[in-house]
Design a protein around this motif. Structure first.
Motif, mmCIF file in Angstrom:
data_model
loop_
_atom_site.group_PDB
_atom_site.id
_atom_site.type_symbol
_atom_site.label_atom_id
_atom_site.label_comp_id
_atom_site.label_asym_id
_atom_site.label_seq_id
_atom_site.Cartn_x
_atom_site.Cartn_y
_atom_site.Cartn_z
ATOM 1 N N GLY A 12 0.812 -1.200 0.000
ATOM 2 C CA GLY A 12 0.000 0.000 0.000
ATOM 3 C C GLY A 12 0.853 1.261 0.000
ATOM 4 O O GLY A 12 2.079 1.211 0.005
ATOM 5 N N VAL A 13 0.204 2.398 0.029
ATOM 6 C CA VAL A 13 0.873 3.696 -0.029
ATOM 7 C C VAL A 13 1.558 4.025 1.287
ATOM 8 O O VAL A 13 2.600 4.668 1.316
ATOM 9 N N GLY A 14 1.006 3.580 2.407
ATOM 10 C CA GLY A 14 1.533 3.928 3.727
ATOM 11 C C GLY A 14 2.957 3.480 3.963
ATOM 12 O O GLY A 14 3.657 4.054 4.790
ATOM 13 N N GLN A 15 3.413 2.462 3.265
ATOM 14 C CA GLN A 15 4.768 1.954 3.459
ATOM 15 C C GLN A 15 5.805 2.691 2.623
ATOM 16 O O GLN A 15 6.990 2.524 2.834
ATOM 17 N N MET A 22 1.368 11.291 -1.587
ATOM 18 C CA MET A 22 0.374 10.329 -1.083
ATOM 19 C C MET A 22 -1.038 10.814 -1.361
ATOM 20 O O MET A 22 -1.920 10.025 -1.637
ATOM 21 N N HIS A 25 -3.509 10.059 -4.381
ATOM 22 C CA HIS A 25 -4.151 8.746 -4.444
ATOM 23 C C HIS A 25 -5.583 8.788 -3.905
ATOM 24 O O HIS A 25 -5.944 9.689 -3.148
ATOM 25 N N ILE A 27 -8.776 5.661 -2.764
ATOM 26 C CA ILE A 27 -9.169 4.258 -2.674
ATOM 27 C C ILE A 27 -10.038 3.924 -3.873
ATOM 28 O O ILE A 27 -10.877 4.724 -4.291
ATOM 29 N N PRO A 39 -9.585 3.271 4.194
ATOM 30 C CA PRO A 39 -8.257 2.713 3.944
ATOM 31 C C PRO A 39 -7.899 1.682 5.007
ATOM 32 O O PRO A 39 -8.424 1.726 6.123
ATOM 33 N N GLU A 42 -2.955 0.763 8.131
ATOM 34 C CA GLU A 42 -1.604 1.289 7.906
ATOM 35 C C GLU A 42 -1.556 2.364 6.819
ATOM 36 O O GLU A 42 -0.520 2.968 6.590
ATOM 37 N N GLU A 43 -2.668 2.612 6.153
ATOM 38 C CA GLU A 43 -2.716 3.605 5.085
ATOM 39 C C GLU A 43 -3.061 4.981 5.647
ATOM 40 O O GLU A 43 -3.749 5.098 6.653
ATOM 41 N N ALA A 64 -5.596 -3.062 -0.927
ATOM 42 C CA ALA A 64 -4.457 -2.152 -0.858
ATOM 43 C C ALA A 64 -3.999 -1.697 -2.240
ATOM 44 O O ALA A 64 -2.818 -1.594 -2.503
ATOM 45 N N PRO A 66 -4.564 1.449 -4.411
ATOM 46 C CA PRO A 66 -5.146 2.762 -4.680
ATOM 47 C C PRO A 66 -4.877 3.223 -6.108
ATOM 48 O O PRO A 66 -3.947 2.760 -6.768
#
Length: 106
Positions: A12-15, A22, A25, A27, A39, A42-43, A64, A66
């Motif tokens: 996903g984007v959060g990592q 960010m 993006h 969902i 989300p 973690e997002e 996950a 997006p």
């Protein structure tokens, strides 16, 4: 031209260390789900509303994955793409507005 949907390797984007990017993006979710999902934990909380997609038969969805409005991809013979479906009617106005916001900032 396509607007990419990417699982970022299932992370996903959060990592990723994307900073302000960010928020380019949103969902993406199957249009038959109501209400739209939020989300994963973690997002980040995206500022753009979720985009509904009418999936083609036989396609499923990864939570996950997006859509990235800040990037476009031309479809060429050497680019892997998959026809997953179409933007649902209820999300067309948002899709158009979000795409324009990223490509023609004011």
């Amino acid at each position: 031209m396509c607007v990419p949907i990417n699982s970022y390797g299932g992370r996903g984007v959060g990592q990723k260390k994307m900073g302000p990017e960010m928020q380019a993006h949103a969902i993406v979710y199957p249009s038959y789900i109501d209400p739209p999902p939020g989300p994963p934990p973690e997002e980040p909380r995206f500022t753009k509303r979720p985009i509904a997609v009418d999936l083609n038969q036989g396609h499923d969805w990864e939570a996950a994955s997006p859509i990235h409005f800040g990037k476009s991809q031309s479809v060429e013979w050497n680019v892997k793409v998959m026809d997953i479906g179409f933007i649902a009617q209820k999300s067309l106005a948002d899709f158009d507005a979000f795409w324009r916001e990223e490509y023609f900032p004011s």
